[in-house]
Write a protein that holds these residues in place. Structure first.
Motif, short mmCIF file in Angstrom:
data_model
loop_
_atom_site.label_atom_id
_atom_site.label_comp_id
_atom_site.label_asym_id
_atom_site.label_seq_id
_atom_site.Cartn_x
_atom_site.Cartn_y
_atom_site.Cartn_z
N UNK A 67 8.58 -81.75 7.91
CA UNK A 67 7.77 -81.00 6.94
C UNK A 67 7.28 -81.93 5.84
N UNK A 68 8.14 -82.80 5.36
CA UNK A 68 7.75 -83.74 4.31
C UNK A 68 6.67 -84.69 4.78
N UNK A 69 6.86 -85.19 6.01
CA UNK A 69 5.89 -86.15 6.56
C UNK A 69 4.53 -85.48 6.77
N UNK A 70 4.55 -84.28 7.33
CA UNK A 70 3.30 -83.56 7.57
C UNK A 70 2.58 -83.22 6.26
N UNK A 71 3.36 -82.79 5.29
CA UNK A 71 2.76 -82.42 4.00
C UNK A 71 2.05 -83.63 3.39
N UNK A 72 2.75 -84.74 3.37
CA UNK A 72 2.17 -85.92 2.73
C UNK A 72 0.95 -86.43 3.48
N UNK A 73 0.95 -86.22 4.80
CA UNK A 73 -0.17 -86.72 5.61
C UNK A 73 -1.38 -85.80 5.51
N UNK A 74 -1.13 -84.50 5.49
CA UNK A 74 -2.25 -83.58 5.67
C UNK A 74 -2.56 -82.69 4.48
N UNK A 75 -1.66 -82.59 3.55
CA UNK A 75 -1.84 -81.63 2.47
C UNK A 75 -2.15 -82.34 1.15
#
Lengths: 67, 295
Positions: B74-82
């Motif tokens: 979740x942290x990785x996705x957030x930082x990449x896409x949000x």
């Protein structure tokens, strides 16, 4: 209706309502523009995020996000 | 006054409104500067609601997704896409415990960007769930970026440990910029009254007399006791002269209340008679007796 109250969806504080009509209209225009820019950013972020989601579950995620 | 101190925003809530609207302060209608700070804060929150009104369900859905994914993913996705602006809105919908998990999974610059965009009052529970050491790290980065208005807004909601961590990250010149923006509450009073000795030593060592006077005025001189306890007679005399030059007689009287008797005696000796006449009515009975004993 006052354009600022309309765009805010609520009555601003009394001191803000007391500002000149020109000031309130200018502020309302800036809020409109910020809404437009944020909506665009939001849509773009969702599209970019979806590209990172594995294809088989992309539809499900898209539905969840309401995109 | 240093260049850093001069950069203190004169109307911090205007800075917040401008940031939310994506414009420079100078682009806001000039008349807005006449609105009191509390009303500007309300207006800021109303604008935030208006801007994101249509997307509330989507932010909640993203928060729901983040809750279902393993925290590292979740942290990785957030930082990449949000983008941080949107992540800040998602934070408002996170469970505090989940937020506590996630803040350690994203980079510090990303977290600082979210902090800038976050409404700390609306996200109070999430903000208060963040471990104090992490708050200190974010604070250090925000201070490096001179985000003093953001720091002051967070100071309104964080708990005591987090506030200690944040203020410990502040240099004396940072404090000069942040302190005038703070809204005082019991937590802040306690933390400022117990600043670490090392930080107090740095304040005395790094601020010149003019800057110390600025800090005394920003803190209110009655809160200046821990600093005063570390300065010598020369500095107290210099502070006195500066406050009187600035016509800050009431502040001088309040400073007198935290001066040890020997320092108060020394400083009153150098106050010109006409200034003493202005100061005398503001002093306590005990201070007036001391003054009478000097003449």
């Amino acid at each position: 209706m006052d354009p600022l109250t309309e765009v805010l969806g609520a009555e601003p504080p009394t001191t803000v309502r007391a500002l000149a009509e020109e000031t309130r209209s200018a502020l309302a225009a800036q809020v409109h523009e910020a809404r437009r820019a944020t909506a665009a950013l939001n849509a773009e972020a969702v599209e970019v995020a979806l590209r990172g989601v594995p294809l088989p579950v992309r539809g499900l995620v898209r539905k969840t996000l309401g995109a | 006054m240093t260049a850093q101190a001069a950069s203190v925003p004169t109307h911090p809530q205007l800075v917040r409104v401008a940031r939310l609207l994506g414009v420079e302060v100078e682009q806001l209608p000039v008349e807005l500067a006449t609105v009191p700070a509390d009303d500007l804060r309300t207006l800021h929150d109303q604008i935030g609601e208006a801007i994101h009104r249509g997307a509330r369900a989507r932010f909640a859905a993203v928060a729901g997704l983040a809750a279902k994914l393993p925290a590292p993913a979740a942290g990785r996705l957030a930082q990449t896409f949000l983008p941080p602006v949107l992540a800040a809105r998602v934070c408002e919908h996170l469970e505090p415990a989940r937020a506590r998990d996630l803040v350690g999974r994203v980079s510090l610059p990303y977290l600082a960007d979210i902090a800038v965009a976050l409404d700390p009052v609306g996200s109070r529970e999430v903000v208060r769930a963040i471990p104090a050491p992490r708050v200190g790290e974010v604070a250090r980065l925000l201070l490096e970026r001179h985000e003093y208005v953001v720091m002051a807004e967070f100071a309104r909601v964080v708990d005591e440990d987090a506030l200690v961590a944040a203020l410990e990250a502040a240099s004396p010149h940072d404090l000069l910029c942040v302190v005038p923006l703070l809204e005082w509450n019991d937590t802040l009073e306690r933390v400022v009254a117990h600043l670490p000795a090392e930080q107090l030593d740095r304040i005395v060592a790094e601020l010149d007399h003019e800057e110390l006077a600025d800090l005394a005025l920003a803190l209110d001189p009655v809160r200046f006791g821990p600093v005063i306890a570390r300065v010598d007679e020369v500095t107290v005399t210099a502070l006195t002269r500066i406050l009187l030059d600035r016509r800050e007689h009431a502040a001088m009287a309040r400073l007198a209340a935290v001066l040890p008797v020997e320092l108060l005696s020394a400083t009153l000796r150098v106050v010109p008679p006409d200034e003493l006449d202005r100061l005398r009515p503001l002093l306590t009975d005990a201070q007036r007796e001391l003054l009478a004993g000097l003449s």
